[in-house]
Structures are given as structure tokens and as C-alpha cells.
Design a protein around this motif. Structure first.
Motif, PDB file in Angstrom:
ATOM      1  N   ARG A 238     -40.383   3.742   2.645  1.00 22.61           N
ATOM      2  CA  ARG A 238     -39.022   3.167   2.828  1.00 22.61           C
ATOM      3  C   ARG A 238     -38.852   2.503   3.840  1.00 22.61           C
ATOM      4  NH1 ARG A 238     -36.705   7.516   7.071  1.00 22.61           N
ATOM      5  NH2 ARG A 238     -38.211   6.251   7.538  1.00 22.61           N
ATOM      6  N   LYS A 254     -33.455   6.166  -2.741  1.00 21.89           N
ATOM      7  CA  LYS A 254     -34.420   7.286  -2.220  1.00 21.89           C
ATOM      8  C   LYS A 254     -36.003   6.351  -2.043  1.00 21.89           C
ATOM      9  CE  LYS A 254     -34.719  10.045  -5.634  1.00 21.89           C
ATOM     10  NZ  LYS A 254     -34.494  11.493  -6.128  1.00 21.89           N
ATOM     11  N   ARG A 256     -38.876   8.597  -3.142  1.00 23.35           N
ATOM     12  CA  ARG A 256     -39.875  10.448  -4.219  1.00 23.35           C
ATOM     13  C   ARG A 256     -41.476   9.645  -4.724  1.00 23.35           C
ATOM     14  NH1 ARG A 256     -40.271  13.356  -9.449  1.00 23.35           N
ATOM     15  NH2 ARG A 256     -41.521  14.622  -8.727  1.00 23.35           N
ATOM     16  N   GLU A 266     -39.865  13.643  -0.694  1.00 25.98           N
ATOM     17  CA  GLU A 266     -38.762  12.982  -1.287  1.00 25.98           C
ATOM     18  C   GLU A 266     -38.155  12.576   0.320  1.00 25.98           C
ATOM     19  OE1 GLU A 266     -35.739  13.884  -3.653  1.00 25.98           O
ATOM     20  OE2 GLU A 266     -36.868  15.033  -5.441  1.00 25.98           O
ATOM     21  N   TYR A 268     -34.631   9.752   1.485  1.00 26.34           N
ATOM     22  CA  TYR A 268     -33.213  10.049   2.078  1.00 26.34           C
ATOM     23  C   TYR A 268     -32.952   8.544   2.659  1.00 26.34           C
ATOM     24  CZ  TYR A 268     -33.067  12.795  -2.658  1.00 26.34           C
ATOM     25  OH  TYR A 268     -32.363  13.271  -2.883  1.00 26.34           O
ATOM     26  N   PHE A 272     -27.967  13.480   2.650  1.00 25.14           N
ATOM     27  CA  PHE A 272     -28.342  13.620   1.331  1.00 25.14           C
ATOM     28  C   PHE A 272     -26.892  15.206   1.090  1.00 25.14           C
ATOM     29  CE2 PHE A 272     -30.684  16.979  -1.881  1.00 25.14           C
ATOM     30  CZ  PHE A 272     -29.787  16.370  -2.627  1.00 25.14           C
TER      31      PHE A 272
END
Length: 276
Positions: A238, A254, A256, A266, A268, A272
């Protein structure tokens, strides 16, 4: 009254191409590459609907839902050249994200649809939730890597108590499956929310090439100080992608990471909230 979210799957096969009439053949091929040629996909649609459960124990009669989706969508698109099928695909290229939006709008008068997911392949799909021109696009890929779960300040016995067999000194490996989902505005002419080729290149350059066939603890500097659990790997992906995705004109939504059939995580980048 209790409500439920129900999902119906449908499939169709169709051809399309990315070709803008205002561009020359050379410009189209330079911009869209192989996608400028007519080619086809086996599409899968997942239609999510929300509503109260009636006295028969149903939100909707799924046999009727099946017929509506076939009448309004899959029956009209199957075995067609999408660029010439619906008006929406004439003025805007039939990209996966634009198609998901159009299918949603075509079903909305007939069903309490809250989400449409359209899978072009197992590595590319889009999602639309009725947010004006906002849509989601997901790409997937994989890398193989080894890791060891252990904290340097702890003994082998202490690490084993925390991480089990994953603390063994020589490490172990996984075939990691990674999915990144981006969000953005669908362009009214190209049908794209982001340059797909650039997004795929970004994932390759920032994640796949640096991580693939490595011992993460030793070969990736970040994991010399951070235990490479699935959670920490996903968080690092991320952090690696968030700003570069923004530079492409989209937002990372996102990440995953599937470590094994039994374990996935996962992460975010924004709050969320599951679909109501």
C-alpha cells in the motif's frame, strides 16, 4: 424488517476493441497497443441486490432475476462486437469499468441493484456501486518469495512460541497472489478511470520485480527491520503504491494479499464501509 444482500451471477462472451475515431491508426495502436485490435473475452457479471426478506424467505425470486439479467444484459451482449451493440459503447469505449457502470444503469429500473462487478479475466475486473462516474478497477498478479517470522531481539524459542513453525531459521516460501484496487472517474470518451498499461507496469516495477524470488527478510531492505507477515507485506505494498497511483490520476482503494488458500489480508486506504 430484516434485509439481505443477494448476488446473482451471469456470463456472456463478446468482442471489443479500443479505438477512437478521432485518432489515426498509428495513434490508436500507440495508445492502446494490442487492445486496438478486435479481441474477445468470456465475461462474468456479479449483480448484488439489497432488500427485505419476504414471507417466502426471499429478497427476490432468483429465477425472475436470472431472466431479467438475461433479457436486459447478457442476452443482448452475448456473441456481439460491443463497440456496435449499445449506444453507450459507441460514444465511450467499452472498457471493463465503463461496462460495469452501464450494466448497473440498465438493470437499475428492474432490480434493486447496489453493485455490479464485471470480470474480464481472473486478473482484471471492475466494480460499480452507483456513484455517478466513480468506479473501481482491480488488477491481480503474483510473486513467489520466502520469509521468516521472527523478532531479532527474541530467542528462537520465544519466536517459536509466537510464530510457530514460521520462525524456523531457514524460512519458508509462498506463491503470493496480490490484488490492487483503484478508484476514479470514468472518462466519458475513453471509458477508463486509469491508464491500465501504466497501472500494470507500476505494480510490476514497485512490487513484483523487487519481491519475486527473494528472501524478503534479507533481500528487501524494509523487511530487515519489519517482520514480513502477510499484514506487513500488504501494508508495505500500500505504501509503495499509494502516491504513484495518485500520480496516474486515480486513488488506491485496497490491497489484497493472498498468502495461501487459508490466509489472506486486505488493507484499505480509506475508511471501509460495507455496502448497505
Amino acid at each position: 424488517m430484516t434485509s439481505c444482500l443477494i448476488v446473482r451471477r451471469s456470463r456472456f462472451s463478446a468482442a471489443h476493441r479500443y479505438w477512437l475515431e478521432e485518432l489515426s491508426a498509428e495513434e490508436n495502436r500507440r495508445r492502446f497497443g494490442a487492445a486496438a485490435n478486435i479481441h474477445g473475452h468470456n465475461y462474468t457479471i456479479l449483480v448484488s441486490m439489497n432488500g427485505p426478506v419476504d414471507r417466502f424467505g426471499m429478497v427476490l425470486n432468483l429465477s425472475e432475476v436470472k431472466q431479467i439479467i438475461r433479457r436486459e444484459v447478457s442476452g443482448q451482449l452475448d456473441s456481439q462486437l460491443l463497440n456496435e451493440t449499445w449506444e453507450e459503447f459507441v460514444r465511450t469505449l467499452p472498457t471493463t469499468e465503463h461496462m460495469a457502470r452501464v450494466i448497473f444503469e440498465r438493470l437499475r429500473p428492474h432490480l434493486p441493484v447496489v453493485r455490479v462487478q464485471l470480470f474480464e479475466s481472473e486478473d482484471l475486473w471492475a466494480e460499480y456501486q452507483g456513484e455517478a462516474m466513480q468506479a473501481y478497477l482491480t488488477i491481480a498478479d503474483h510473486f513467489a518469495a520466502a520469509h521468516r517470522l521472527a523478532l531479532d531481539e527474541l530467542s528462537l524459542e520465544e519466536n517459536t512460541e509466537i510464530y510457530g513453525l514460521c520462525a524456523r531459521t531457514h524460512g519458508h516460501g509462498h506463491n503470493y497472489h496480490v490484488e490492487i484496487t483503484v478508484k476514479g472517474e470514468v472518462d466519458e470518451r475513453t471509458g477508463m478511470l486509469v491508464d491500465l498499461v501504466a497501472l500494470q507496469r507500476l505494480l510490476k516495477d514497485k512490487v513484483l520485480l523487487p519481491f519475486d524470488h527473494t528472501f524478503l527478510n534479507k533481500d528487501v531492505p524494509y523487511f530487515a527491520q519489519v517482520v514480513p507477515t502477510a499484514e506487513n507485506i500488504a501494508l508495505h505494498i500500500r505504501d509503495l503504491l499509494e502516491e504513484p497511483v495518485r500520480a496516474l490520476g486515480a486513488r488506491l482503494h485496497k490491497v489484497r494479499l493472498i498468502e495461501s488458500p487459508n490466509n489472506s489480508v486486505e488493507v484499505y486506504t480509506e475508511s471501509f464501509a460495507p455496502i448497505a
